[in-house]
Design a protein around this motif. Sequence first.
Motif, short mmCIF file in Angstrom:
data_model
loop_
_atom_site.label_atom_id
_atom_site.label_comp_id
_atom_site.label_asym_id
_atom_site.label_seq_id
_atom_site.Cartn_x
_atom_site.Cartn_y
_atom_site.Cartn_z
N MET A 1 4.58 -0.66 17.42
CA MET A 1 3.49 -1.28 16.71
C MET A 1 3.85 -1.53 15.25
O MET A 1 3.53 -2.56 14.72
N HIS A 2 4.46 -0.56 14.62
CA HIS A 2 4.67 -0.71 13.19
C HIS A 2 5.67 -1.81 12.85
O HIS A 2 5.75 -2.22 11.71
N THR A 3 6.41 -2.30 13.84
CA THR A 3 7.32 -3.40 13.55
C THR A 3 6.74 -4.75 13.97
O THR A 3 7.31 -5.77 13.66
N ALA A 4 5.61 -4.73 14.66
CA ALA A 4 5.06 -5.98 15.18
C ALA A 4 4.68 -6.95 14.06
O ALA A 4 4.70 -8.15 14.27
N TRP A 5 4.36 -6.44 12.88
CA TRP A 5 3.91 -7.33 11.81
C TRP A 5 4.96 -7.53 10.73
O TRP A 5 4.68 -8.03 9.66
N SER A 6 6.21 -7.12 10.97
CA SER A 6 7.20 -7.20 9.91
C SER A 6 7.64 -8.63 9.61
O SER A 6 7.95 -8.95 8.48
N ASP A 7 7.66 -9.49 10.61
CA ASP A 7 8.13 -10.85 10.39
C ASP A 7 7.00 -11.86 10.26
O ASP A 7 7.06 -12.77 9.45
N GLU A 8 5.99 -11.71 11.06
CA GLU A 8 4.90 -12.69 11.05
C GLU A 8 3.58 -12.00 11.34
O GLU A 8 3.46 -11.27 12.31
N LEU A 9 2.62 -12.21 10.47
CA LEU A 9 1.29 -11.63 10.67
C LEU A 9 0.42 -12.57 11.48
O LEU A 9 0.46 -13.78 11.27
N PRO A 10 -0.38 -12.04 12.39
CA PRO A 10 -1.36 -12.90 13.04
C PRO A 10 -2.39 -13.34 12.01
O PRO A 10 -2.62 -12.63 11.03
N HIS A 11 -2.97 -14.48 12.19
CA HIS A 11 -3.84 -14.99 11.14
C HIS A 11 -5.28 -15.18 11.55
O HIS A 11 -6.15 -14.54 11.01
N ASP A 12 -5.58 -16.05 12.50
CA ASP A 12 -6.97 -16.43 12.76
C ASP A 12 -7.65 -16.75 11.43
O ASP A 12 -8.79 -16.39 11.18
N ASN A 13 -6.90 -17.38 10.53
CA ASN A 13 -7.41 -17.76 9.21
C ASN A 13 -7.80 -16.55 8.37
O ASN A 13 -8.74 -16.61 7.58
N PRO A 128 -17.04 8.97 13.03
CA PRO A 128 -17.51 8.14 11.92
C PRO A 128 -16.40 7.41 11.16
O PRO A 128 -16.69 6.64 10.25
N GLU A 129 -15.13 7.63 11.53
CA GLU A 129 -14.04 6.99 10.79
C GLU A 129 -13.97 5.49 11.03
O GLU A 129 -13.65 4.74 10.12
N GLY A 130 -14.22 5.03 12.24
CA GLY A 130 -14.12 3.61 12.56
C GLY A 130 -13.75 3.43 14.02
O GLY A 130 -14.25 4.15 14.89
N ALA A 131 -12.86 2.50 14.28
CA ALA A 131 -12.39 2.24 15.64
C ALA A 131 -10.94 1.79 15.58
O ALA A 131 -10.47 1.29 14.56
N ILE A 132 -10.26 1.96 16.69
CA ILE A 132 -8.90 1.45 16.85
C ILE A 132 -8.91 0.47 18.02
O ILE A 132 -9.37 0.81 19.12
N VAL A 133 -8.43 -0.75 17.78
CA VAL A 133 -8.23 -1.73 18.84
C VAL A 133 -6.73 -1.76 19.11
O VAL A 133 -5.95 -1.96 18.19
N ARG A 134 -6.35 -1.51 20.36
CA ARG A 134 -4.93 -1.53 20.71
C ARG A 134 -4.67 -2.66 21.69
O ARG A 134 -5.51 -2.97 22.53
N ARG A 135 -3.48 -3.23 21.57
CA ARG A 135 -3.06 -4.27 22.51
C ARG A 135 -1.74 -3.86 23.14
O ARG A 135 -0.80 -3.48 22.45
N HIS A 136 -1.71 -3.94 24.47
CA HIS A 136 -0.50 -3.68 25.24
C HIS A 136 -0.19 -4.92 26.05
O HIS A 136 -1.09 -5.49 26.68
N ILE A 137 1.05 -5.34 26.02
CA ILE A 137 1.50 -6.48 26.84
C ILE A 137 2.62 -5.97 27.73
O ILE A 137 3.60 -5.41 27.24
N ASP A 138 2.45 -6.16 29.03
CA ASP A 138 3.42 -5.67 30.02
C ASP A 138 3.72 -4.19 29.81
O ASP A 138 4.87 -3.75 29.88
N GLY A 139 2.67 -3.40 29.50
CA GLY A 139 2.82 -1.97 29.35
C GLY A 139 3.44 -1.50 28.04
O GLY A 139 3.65 -0.32 27.85
N LYS A 140 3.75 -2.43 27.14
CA LYS A 140 4.37 -2.06 25.87
C LYS A 140 3.39 -2.28 24.73
O LYS A 140 2.61 -3.24 24.75
N ASN A 141 3.46 -1.41 23.72
CA ASN A 141 2.61 -1.56 22.54
C ASN A 141 2.92 -2.88 21.85
O ASN A 141 4.07 -3.19 21.57
#
Length: 156
Positions: A1-13, A128-141
């Motif tokens: 996960m921590h490397t998923a955003w190193s090159d390109e961040l998702p945007h949705d504006n 009360p901290e918040g929430a975590i949304v996780r995404r797994h594709i083909d079983g990988k983070n």
Amino acid sequence: MHTAWSDELPHDNIDWSEPTTLDNLTPALTVRMNTGGETEATDKPRTIGLVTSPPTRVDNFIERHSRGKIAVPDYYKDFSDLEAPTGPSDEQGRETTLTPVILEGGVRALNGKGRYSIDEFTIHDCLPEGAIVRRHIDGKNYGAAFIAAGITELGI
């Protein structure tokens, strides 16, 4: 996960900040919070953060704080039908909550626009901290988003 955003961040504006460590969380998470931009999912800055902490840190956070999972709707339009989870109230009579629009924002941050598969997403209620949304594709983070909890006055 921590490397998923190193090159390109998702945007949705959405515009993202530089990585910030949220020391008020245990364990602390490093995130890139939304700072602005136009999105269908949120108009408030600092409500959604892309997690850049290692997956083990996210796992530890979920193990420590998760109160359960929130069902991911089949379509973005169905997020509005979710009942907003609420957490414990504080001494001032305020409660923490996760609004459906912000939960949608977490999925959009990891997916962007267009269709998504509910099998790829898990939303953990960590109030009360918040929430975590996780995404797994083909079983990988693929990534995780931190959703900041909102505070509302009880009885309103």
